[in-house]
Design an enzyme around this catalytic site. Structure first.
Site, PDB file in Angstrom:
ATOM      1  N   HIS A   1       0.833  -1.201   0.000  1.00 61.16           N
ATOM      2  CA  HIS A   1       0.000   0.000   0.000  1.00 61.16           C
ATOM      3  C   HIS A   1       0.869   1.253   0.000  1.00 61.16           C
ATOM      4  CE1 HIS A   1      -4.039  -1.844   1.528  1.00 61.16           C
ATOM      5  NE2 HIS A   1      -3.688  -2.256   0.337  1.00 61.16           N
TER       6      HIS A   1
ATOM      7  N   GLU B   1       1.115   3.743   1.949  1.00 59.73           N
ATOM      8  CA  GLU B   1       1.747   4.079   3.218  1.00 59.73           C
ATOM      9  C   GLU B   1       3.062   3.318   3.404  1.00 59.73           C
ATOM     10  OE1 GLU B   1      -1.319   3.139   2.505  1.00 59.73           O
ATOM     11  OE2 GLU B   1      -2.680   3.459   4.196  1.00 59.73           O
TER      12      GLU B   1
ATOM     13  N   CYS C   1      -5.505   1.468   6.185  1.00 61.00           N
ATOM     14  CA  CYS C   1      -6.182   0.257   6.622  1.00 61.00           C
ATOM     15  C   CYS C   1      -5.557  -0.220   7.937  1.00 61.00           C
ATOM     16  CB  CYS C   1      -6.075  -0.830   5.557  1.00 61.00           C
ATOM     17  SG  CYS C   1      -4.386  -1.463   5.328  1.00 61.00           S
TER      18      CYS C   1
ATOM     19  N   CYS D   1      -1.857  -1.394   7.710  1.00 65.65           N
ATOM     20  CA  CYS D   1      -0.919  -0.279   7.530  1.00 65.65           C
ATOM     21  C   CYS D   1      -0.768   0.530   8.813  1.00 65.65           C
ATOM     22  CB  CYS D   1      -1.371   0.617   6.392  1.00 65.65           C
ATOM     23  SG  CYS D   1      -1.159  -0.121   4.751  1.00 65.65           S
TER      24      CYS D   1
ATOM     25  N   HIS E   1       2.636  14.480  39.499  1.00 66.01           N
ATOM     26  CA  HIS E   1       1.390  15.224  39.467  1.00 66.01           C
ATOM     27  C   HIS E   1       0.688  15.081  38.122  1.00 66.01           C
ATOM     28  CE1 HIS E   1       2.168  18.160  43.062  1.00 66.01           C
ATOM     29  NE2 HIS E   1       2.188  16.882  43.405  1.00 66.01           N
TER      30      HIS E   1
ATOM     31  N   CYS F   1       4.362  22.634  39.060  1.00 63.69           N
ATOM     32  CA  CYS F   1       3.569  22.350  37.859  1.00 63.69           C
ATOM     33  C   CYS F   1       3.313  23.623  37.062  1.00 63.69           C
ATOM     34  CB  CYS F   1       2.254  21.689  38.255  1.00 63.69           C
ATOM     35  SG  CYS F   1       2.448  20.007  38.907  1.00 63.69           S
TER      36      CYS F   1
END
Length: 424
Positions: free
Chosen positions: A92, A94, A122, A125, A271, A305
């Site tokens: 294919h 890809e 598909c 792939c 966290h 954070c």
């Protein structure tokens, strides 16, 4: 009227010759198919890339690719071309690309690859592409499909989620994408791109279908967990429980489509915000496109954070981040206040969840069994109180330079919670 799945039933060949390559060592041992062509003729593009609701006779798959890379820190002009698989080809489109591209890879380069495809990959792939991305972390892949290939089949849906899970950006071609392909991959003889009938309408339908498929990758919160953890009451009443940090996020692409969403919580001294940042970084988003992220979090970020979230925005300037917190975490501690100010000064939207945000979170991230969001006693009253407190923190007069200096001088980290109800 036919169902959507019936109307869009593709005629792409079901042959999978050559797809047993995983057992032969994966992409590195894929057969050399052919070099790509530079462009395709207008008739081919107009026929095979139409996102028609009834796409009969489209037995071939076309892949227009673009590769951007940096060499010695200097931008290199992107490589472009087109791959195609015929009915009787051993591979294919890809896998043709991966076979060709694998011979050009350098471990010292960073690549961003974009595919514009007539059909989405598909299942076979998607598995090969996912393995390739897992092996080659220096490659970032964005896939935009004109049509979804057998999207009603569970295996195909699983394949798309697999790609999404390894960080590939999976989307549907928009008008701008079709126009870009026409201008860059078609012998257009300087003729302008002319959209076909219902092009935008069909794209919207496909975007909705793809969002439904990818959304199933997320584990929804239980109703009881949501009410307990996202409740904005000032104190936990009997029976007592620990309030932990849950972060629900949604990532939107430049055309407003939902590219990813999920929910994370603090785990093993890590966290929730840090785990969220890891997920965003793993996606390898296209730096040339704009993205918007909205986060609903039970506790506002701690200073550490907050710093990491600002680093994320500074490193990826194409991101717009909005944070809505149900409650403020240690809002009376000065360094936590400075952390929130630092986010605000860095163009990160910081706000308190009101009824609309709770409702949105309930509908998108909770296994609500179809029930409407009801809320809880004094929700609006608690929201107004928390919002006033946040506004006082954000509006404190402090210059940007002083803010950054103060933030660097802080000894970052969370203090030991004084009670179980304030645990992250």
């Amino acid at each position: 009227m036919r169902a959507l799945g019936e109307e869009m039933e593709p005629q792409r060949p079901r042959q999978r010759a050559g797809l047993g390559l995983a057992s032969q060592g994966g992409c590195s041992q894929m057969p050399w198919i052919s070099n790509p062509v530079e462009r395709i003729v207008p008739q081919t593009f107009s026929f095979h890339f139409k996102n028609l609701m009834f796409a009969s006779g489209r037995n071939c798959s076309y892949l227009c690719y673009q590769v951007k890379r940096k060499e010695h820190c200097s931008p290199v002009f992107p490589d472009k071309g087109v791959f195609q698989n015929e009915v009787n080809t051993p591979c294919h489109a890809e896998l043709c690309f991966l076979s060709w591209f694998n011979k050009r890879l350098s471990p010292d380069e960073c690549y961003h690859v974009t595919w514009f495809m007539s059909w989405s990959p598909c299942f076979a792939c998607t598995e090969q592409v996912a393995k390739f991305l897992e092996k080659n972390r220096n490659v970032r892949l964005s896939i935009f499909a004109a049509r979804l290939y057998y999207f009603w089949q569970p295996a195909v849906q699983q394949g798309l989620r697999r790609l999404h899970g390894v960080g590939a950006c999976v989307g549907i071609m928009s008008y701008q994408d079709f126009k870009y392909c026409w201008e860059n991959f078609v012998y257009n003889q300087r003729m302008p791109f002319k959209p076909w009938e219902k092009q935008c309408e069909n794209s919207k339908i496909l975007v909705t279908k793809l969002e439904e498929i990818l959304r199933n990758t997320m584990s929804l919160l239980k109703e009881d967990i949501f009410n307990k953890q996202f409740g904005n009451q000032p104190r936990v009443t009997a029976p007592y429980y620990r309030r932990k940090t849950y972060l629900c996020y949604q990532l939107k692409g430049p055309n407003g489509s939902i590219l990813a969403q999920g929910c994370v919580r603090n785990k093993k001294q890590r966290h929730a915000e840090i785990r969220f940042i890891d997920k965003i970084n793993f996606m390898n988003l296209n730096p040339n496109q704009s993205y918007e992220i909205i986060c609903y979090v039970t506790w506002s970020p701690c200073p550490t954070c907050a710093e990491k979230l600002v680093d994320l925005i500074n490193d990826q300037v194409h991101l717009k981040l909005q944070i809505f917190a149900s409650r403020l975490y240690f809002h009376w501690v000065r360094k936590y206040q400075i952390g929130l100010q630092y986010l605000w000064a860095s163009q990160v939207t910081v706000a308190v969840m009101n009824r609309q945000e709770f409702k949105d979170c309930w509908e998108k991230f909770v296994d609500n069994q179809g029930k409407d969001f009801q809320g809880w006693y004094k929700l609006e009253e608690y929201n107004r109180s928390i919002s006033r407190r946040l506004n006082r923190i954000l509006m404190q007069p402090l210059k940007q330079n002083n803010l950054e200096d103060s933030f660097r001088d802080l000894r970052l980290g969370s203090p030991s919670p004084s009670s179980r109800s304030y645990s992250r």
